[in-house]
Design an enzyme around this catalytic site. Sequence first.
Site, PDB file in Angstrom:
ATOM      1  N   ASP A 264     -38.935  11.354   5.676  1.00  0.00           N
ATOM      2  CA  ASP A 264     -37.677  11.491   4.929  1.00  0.00           C
ATOM      3  C   ASP A 264     -36.903  12.662   5.537  1.00  0.00           C
ATOM      4  OD1 ASP A 264     -35.671  12.017   2.975  1.00  0.00           O
ATOM      5  OD2 ASP A 264     -36.933  11.129   1.424  1.00  0.00           O
ATOM      6  N   ILE A 265     -35.636  12.465   5.858  1.00  0.00           N
ATOM      7  CA  ILE A 265     -34.858  13.563   6.459  1.00  0.00           C
ATOM      8  C   ILE A 265     -34.357  14.551   5.393  1.00  0.00           C
ATOM      9  CG2 ILE A 265     -34.188  12.373   8.583  1.00  0.00           C
ATOM     10  CD1 ILE A 265     -31.384  11.990   7.271  1.00  0.00           C
TER      11      ILE A 265
ATOM     12  N   HIS B  20     -37.843   4.578  -6.618  1.00  0.00           N
ATOM     13  CA  HIS B  20     -36.656   4.473  -7.466  1.00  0.00           C
ATOM     14  C   HIS B  20     -35.638   3.693  -6.662  1.00  0.00           C
ATOM     15  CE1 HIS B  20     -34.722   7.495  -5.016  1.00  0.00           C
ATOM     16  NE2 HIS B  20     -35.675   8.348  -5.262  1.00  0.00           N
TER      17      HIS B  20
ATOM     18  N   HIS C 107     -37.786   1.344  -0.975  1.00  0.00           N
ATOM     19  CA  HIS C 107     -38.533   2.380  -0.271  1.00  0.00           C
ATOM     20  C   HIS C 107     -39.544   3.018  -1.213  1.00  0.00           C
ATOM     21  CE1 HIS C 107     -34.950   4.279  -1.979  1.00  0.00           C
ATOM     22  NE2 HIS C 107     -35.527   5.461  -1.898  1.00  0.00           N
TER      23      HIS C 107
ATOM     24  N   HIS D 256     -41.741   6.414  -1.720  1.00  0.00           N
ATOM     25  CA  HIS D 256     -41.913   7.804  -1.303  1.00  0.00           C
ATOM     26  C   HIS D 256     -43.404   8.139  -1.317  1.00  0.00           C
ATOM     27  CE1 HIS D 256     -37.669   9.243  -1.724  1.00  0.00           C
ATOM     28  NE2 HIS D 256     -37.601   8.212  -2.548  1.00  0.00           N
TER      29      HIS D 256
END
Length: 130
Positions: A30-31, A84, A91, A93
């Site tokens: 994740d950026i 979410h 996606h 997390h």
Amino acid sequence: MENCIFCKIAKGELPSYKIYEDDQFIALLDIHPISRGHILVIPKQHHRWVHDIASFGDYWEIARKSALASQKAMNAQWVQYFTHGLIPHAHIHVVPRYDSIEKGRVLPEKVLSFPKEEMEEIAEKIRKGF
Ligand SMILES: [Zn+2]
């Protein structure tokens, strides 16, 4: 889907720090990480929700492998998963946690920032353990 950031990453139109890739899924850093080694697992095809993906078990298997690889590579205490729909492309997390699970907040509140070289190092470390 046009103008979808994850579709663009899947097509290689945007750069990313990939951890894993197969014909259906990609795991990448994740950026906007909330922890060191925060991973997103996305389907290559556009799906709105995680539960829209027919091969749901295969999808979560990549999340499981991402968790194990990141925990080992990053020496994390525990690993958290969440989903979410704030970005409208499914996606998962996968968040390595370094705080005590007893004292830890549900989610780290601060978005972290690492220089490009460090992101590449983190990705390489996790990739090796995948
Ligand atoms: Zn998409």
